[in-house]
Structures are given as C-alpha cells and as structure tokens.
Write a protein that holds these residues in place. Structure first.
Motif, PDB file in Angstrom:
ATOM      1  N   LYS A 225     -16.168   3.734 -12.325  1.00  0.00           N
ATOM      2  CA  LYS A 225     -16.552   1.948 -12.670  1.00  0.00           C
ATOM      3  C   LYS A 225     -17.919   1.620 -13.891  1.00  0.00           C
ATOM      4  O   LYS A 225     -17.321   0.991 -14.296  1.00  0.00           O
TER       5      LYS A 225
ATOM      6  N   GLN B 170     -12.963  -3.536  -8.694  1.00  0.00           N
ATOM      7  CA  GLN B 170     -13.349  -2.613  -7.897  1.00  0.00           C
ATOM      8  C   GLN B 170     -14.936  -2.433  -7.147  1.00  0.00           C
ATOM      9  O   GLN B 170     -15.551  -1.770  -8.008  1.00  0.00           O
ATOM     10  N   SER B 171     -14.627  -1.673  -5.856  1.00  0.00           N
ATOM     11  CA  SER B 171     -15.807  -1.970  -5.444  1.00  0.00           C
ATOM     12  C   SER B 171     -16.358   0.163  -5.847  1.00  0.00           C
ATOM     13  O   SER B 171     -14.813   0.727  -5.588  1.00  0.00           O
TER      14      SER B 171
ATOM     15  N   GLN C 176     -15.944   8.568   3.857  1.00  0.00           N
ATOM     16  CA  GLN C 176     -16.812   8.218   2.621  1.00  0.00           C
ATOM     17  C   GLN C 176     -17.236   8.462   1.779  1.00  0.00           C
ATOM     18  O   GLN C 176     -17.499   7.783   1.357  1.00  0.00           O
TER      19      GLN C 176
ATOM     20  N   SER D 157       0.905  -1.260  -0.263  1.00  0.00           N
ATOM     21  CA  SER D 157       0.114   0.064   0.242  1.00  0.00           C
ATOM     22  C   SER D 157       0.934   1.512  -0.020  1.00  0.00           C
ATOM     23  O   SER D 157       2.199   1.248   0.703  1.00  0.00           O
TER      24      SER D 157
ATOM     25  N   ASP E 134     -16.368   2.001  -2.591  1.00  0.00           N
ATOM     26  CA  ASP E 134     -15.719   2.609  -2.293  1.00  0.00           C
ATOM     27  C   ASP E 134     -13.893   2.453  -1.838  1.00  0.00           C
ATOM     28  O   ASP E 134     -12.952   3.218  -1.720  1.00  0.00           O
ATOM     29  N   ASP E 135     -13.880   1.319  -3.057  1.00  0.00           N
ATOM     30  CA  ASP E 135     -11.662   1.215  -3.083  1.00  0.00           C
ATOM     31  C   ASP E 135     -11.646   1.753  -4.322  1.00  0.00           C
ATOM     32  O   ASP E 135     -10.622   2.646  -3.917  1.00  0.00           O
ATOM     33  N   LEU E 136     -12.041   2.273  -4.961  1.00  0.00           N
ATOM     34  CA  LEU E 136     -12.377   3.015  -6.129  1.00  0.00           C
ATOM     35  C   LEU E 136     -11.592   4.471  -5.685  1.00  0.00           C
ATOM     36  O   LEU E 136     -10.828   5.111  -6.206  1.00  0.00           O
TER      37      LEU E 136
ATOM     38  N   ARG F 101     -11.227   5.268  -2.895  1.00  0.00           N
ATOM     39  CA  ARG F 101     -10.276   5.236  -1.603  1.00  0.00           C
ATOM     40  C   ARG F 101      -8.360   5.616  -2.492  1.00  0.00           C
ATOM     41  O   ARG F 101      -7.805   6.389  -2.613  1.00  0.00           O
ATOM     42  N   LYS F 102      -8.542   5.034  -3.427  1.00  0.00           N
ATOM     43  CA  LYS F 102      -7.185   4.084  -4.234  1.00  0.00           C
ATOM     44  C   LYS F 102      -7.616   5.451  -5.370  1.00  0.00           C
ATOM     45  O   LYS F 102      -6.507   6.222  -5.794  1.00  0.00           O
TER      46      LYS F 102
ATOM     47  N   THR G 281      -9.902  -1.621 -12.950  1.00  0.00           N
ATOM     48  CA  THR G 281     -10.872  -1.149 -12.485  1.00  0.00           C
ATOM     49  C   THR G 281     -12.126  -1.440 -12.856  1.00  0.00           C
ATOM     50  O   THR G 281     -13.178  -1.565 -11.395  1.00  0.00           O
TER      51      THR G 281
END
Lengths: 415, 84
Positions: A253, A304-305, A243, A116, A307-309, A311-312, A301
């Motif tokens: 997405k 990814q959820s 969030q 990370s 939320d993950d997208l 954050r990233k 891509t």
C-alpha cells in the motif's frame, strides 16, 4: 461485435495454447467472466473477457497453439446495454483479451467487475483443498470441479483417480459442441519439471531482455520501521486470527501511495517512450513452491483498504501457488514489488520486468541501533530499494519516490 | 484429542500448506521454515487453520513457539484439552 483474442500474458509471450473453453456459443458473458483457459510458459491461466454480450462463434479449438492477438471468438453486444466492449490496455504494450471492433477504444480497469475468485471452482476454495498439483492440473484439463468431489486419498485428499472417475460424470451436462480436450490434445503434456524448465526459460528471456534494453539505476534507503511494526503488532493483537495483517501488505500500500507522488514510475515502455498509467496495479512477486516466480497484479492497490489488500493478497498467493491466476492479473501490473526479507536478505536490487519501468524491493525487517534525537535506540529497520529505468526517470525522481515511501511508512494508521 | 491425533492434525495442515513437502522427513526439532520453506503467509495460514480446526487462538507474540514441529505440539498440547 467484439473479438476475443489470445492475450499477451507476459513481456515475451508470443503464442499460447487454448486448453479449454469454459463458455460455449450462445452463452451470455459478462465483462470479467472467465471464458477460456490458456496454457503459457507460466502455467494454465484463466482468461477473462472484457466485453458483455453473447458468445457467438469459436474459432480456435482446445489444443491449438496460436499467436498472441489471434481471434479466439467473437461476442455480439447484449441487449441489456451493459458494459460496452473496450480496449483496456491496447495502447499500453500489453494486449487485452478483447478487442472492440465497433466502439471507440477506452482505457479502463479491466478487472473491476470481475466476479470474486471464491465463487468459481479452481481458485480459492479449490486451492484450500488437499490435492496435489498434478491432480489440480488434471481437474482443469478435464473440466472437473474438485469442490464437488469427496477425496479418497489420505486425509480426504483428492487424487488423480478421483478426478478421472469424476470426469465423465461432470462433463456430461456440458455442451459437447466442443469436446473437452484430452491430455494429448492439449499439446505440451508437460510434467512439473518440464513446466519449471519452461518457466525458467521465460524468466531468463525476460530478464535478459531487461538487462539488455533497460538502463537500470539503483537507489536504496534505510527506513525506520518502528512505528509501523508497533502499530501492526497492536492491530494484530486486537484482531481475530483471520483478520491479521502482514507487514508486506503495508509495504504494498505504501508503494502505491508513493507512486501517486512520483507517477512517472507507474508507466509502461511502449518501445520508444514511457506511457504513464493512471491506475496503479502493483505486481506482488510471489515465489512458487515448485520453483519460479510470478508477479500478479493487485488491482488499484492505492485505493484498497489494508483489510481488502490483505484478503486479496492472501487469495492471490494461494491461487498463484495453485496455478489459478487470471489473465488480467498477469497482464496488468504497472510496477513490481519484491521482498526477500524472509530469506534474510538485507536488500534487493531487482531487475525491472518489461515493459514496466521500475521495481521496488524490501529487505529483512531487523532491529538495529538507530540514532533518534542524539540517542542510540534499538529500532526496527528495513532497507528499501528502487530499480528504475533511466530512460524514463532520473535519480532525483527515484530518490523522491523512496523519500515518499519512507514518509508514508511513518504513518501506518493512514495507510 | 490425544498426542497422536494432534500430531496427525498438525501434519495434515502442514501438508495442505506445503503439498509438495515430504512430511515424513520432517525433523521435529528443526525449523519448519527451513525444512518446508514456509513464509509469513504460510505461517498465517497455518495459524488460521489451527484456529478453524482445533479452535485455538494463537497470539502473534506466540508465533516463535511454532517454529518447529515439536514446538507446535508442545504449544498446542498446553492450549487445548488433551486425553491419554
């Protein structure tokens, strides 16, 4: 044994300057570890290794400028049997940083096991600190971890003087087989304006080549975004501030999912034909504050959820603007998404970034009169665009892609 | 926290987000977006920083009230305990 080579980090990159080794001979390296920093016309890039083992020998010293593909170091396979050396992108027109010499080539996602970004200096945690770009650059050059410093500047800002004072103390414990580079040794001791000019030149070369070689065609589609905007507002109303999602992440997405339906657009041109890429790595165009543009990859891509997208993506923007991108993020995009809506633009007709074969644009999300069931209503609308390579796809497939994108955006809860 | 401290905190956060900006030149009644080129990601980071440092939760619906420096200070003055 595997060779760690100067990676190709852009369509027109022919050479790079080794700024620093972050690992030394004898160090154990894992696939995804950042082992070196390379200066390109897009700034200093952290270069990952795609083989696990022991770093054996370094062939290039900090300050040396070498052509793409030059062997920088060799890695011997580890006894642990962890990830064997691979050629992640060797057949795709973009060089991987590590080339296996004893094992068959395999294509795979190169950053899947990457550590990370927040776990290492110079990225997220450093990006959030108050320090000027020149101090950040100096920290990289001198191998100083700014997260370990107390800033002496206004509001605790870390200054160049803080970095210079810390440099000897932090550098001392390091293996001194390879001395840290001096600014002179790094070669192009460029200031921000020089760096901007070089990046401009790189963009100019890539875009000129694109327009010269790629027969673009362009399509656009106005999309009713009311459901997505309403869904997003409700989501964000319920979420903690940390969030919350941005509409741009829904776009990223949705593009990735639409590419599953029209995979010809997720391909790279190898000079004579398009090679379809199974992994979908959307490059997100990010404007840099000092001028210029980068479009680093959000790997996988489509998988990814949101939320993950989010954050990233947030991390990616911070690191892009702090000059702390990774080599795989620059070399891996399979398509680019750009959005200029925040500048008030209705639609973007972008230029494809070679060797990619398509670019998707989003304009401003605006309220417009929209006919629904024979009645005129006020709806949120966005204009989506596709720039595509006519050597690879025809307008019908491009239109199919935009139609899929529109349909996917009508069901935001499924993103 | 008094008004001066609040202003200083807000400017510090803006400086973190736009380190190249000359914050001394900000016109308090003009759009921050126009003056220091902040985008939606910057705005989100601004709101998160306000949450972390000043413990104030700003609903998305209130974002338009943060469009100018004066607007920010007005909004935050009403949202957090102030002295002086």
């Amino acid at each position: 044994m595997a060779e760690f080579v100067m990676p190709k980090l852009g369509a027109d990159m022919t050479a790079g300057t080794l700024v620093a080794w972050l690992k030394q001979p004898g160090d154990i390296v894992e696939r995804g570890d950042i082992v070196a920093q390379v200066e390109t016309d897009k700034g200093v890039i952290d270069v990952e290794i795609f083989a696990s083992g022991v770093l054996e020998k370094l062939f290039v010293q900090p300050g040396e400028k070498v052509p793409v593909g030059t062997v920088l170091a060799t890695v011997t396979a580890s006894d642990t049997g962890s990830a064997a050396p691979t050629i992640p992108r060797a057949s795709q027109g973009i060089a991987a940083a590590t080339v296996a010499t004893t094992t068959p080539a395999a294509v795979g996602p190169p950053a899947a096991s990457a550590p990370s970004a927040a776990a290492r200096p110079g990225t997220s945690s450093a990006a959030r600190m108050r320090m000027s770009p020149s101090a950040r650059r100096l920290a990289r050059e001198r191998g100083v971890d700014p997260t370990q410093l107390a800033g002496s500047g206004p509001a605790g800002a870390i200054t160049r003087e803080d970095i210079l004072q810390a440099a000897p103390a932090q550098a001392a414990p390091r293996d001194t087989t390879i001395p840290p580079p001096s600014p002179a040794a790094v070669g192009p001791a460029s200031g921000p304006s020089d760096q901007r000019a070089r990046m401009r030149a790189v963009i100019a070369a890539a875009m000129s080549r694109s327009k010269r070689e790629i027969p673009h065609y362009y399509l656009s589609n106005q999309v009713d975004l009311e459901r997505a905007v309403t869904w997003l507002a409700e989501q964000n109303r319920q979420r903690a501030v940390t969030q919350r999602l941005l509409i741009g992440v829904l776009f990223l997405k949705a593009v990735a999912l639409a590419l599953r339906e029209v995979p010809e657009l997720n391909a790279l041109w190898n000079g004579s034909a398009a090679e379809p890429i199974s992994a979908i790595h959307v490059g997100a165009a990010i404007a840099l504050r000092q001028g210029g543009l980068v479009a680093p990859a959000l790997h996988h891509t489509d998988q990814q959820s949101l939320d993950d997208l989010m954050r990233k993506f947030r991390d990616l923007v911070a690191r892009a603007r702090a000059g702390a991108l990774r080599s795989s993020e620059l070399s891996d995009p399979t398509i680019t998404v750009t959005s200029l809506g925040e500048q008030g633009v209705d639609a973007v007709y972008g230029i494809i970034y070679p060797p990619q074969v398509a670019l998707v644009g989003f304009g401003k999300v605006v309220e417009r009169p929209w006919v629904v069931g024979g009645q005129v209503e006020v709806r949120h609308v966005v204009e989506t665009t596709l720039s595509a390579d006519h050597r690879v796809t025809d307008g019908h497939r491009g239109a199919t892609f935009l139609a899929a994108l529109e349909r996917i955006l009508q069901e935001p809860e499924k993103l | 926290m008094n008004a001066s401290e609040l202003r200083s905190q807000v400017l510090t956060i803006l400086g973190d987000i736009a380190p190249e900006a000359d914050l001394s030149c900000i016109a308090p009644d003009k759009s921050l977006r126009d003056q220091i080129d902040i985008d939606s990601m910057d705005l989100l980071n601004f709101v998160i920083a306000l949450h972390e440092r000043l413990h104030v939760d700003i609903p998305e619906a209130d974002y338009p009230q943060l469009a100018t420096l004066d607007g920010c200070l007005r909004y935050l003055s009403a949202a957090i305990p102030m002295s002086g």
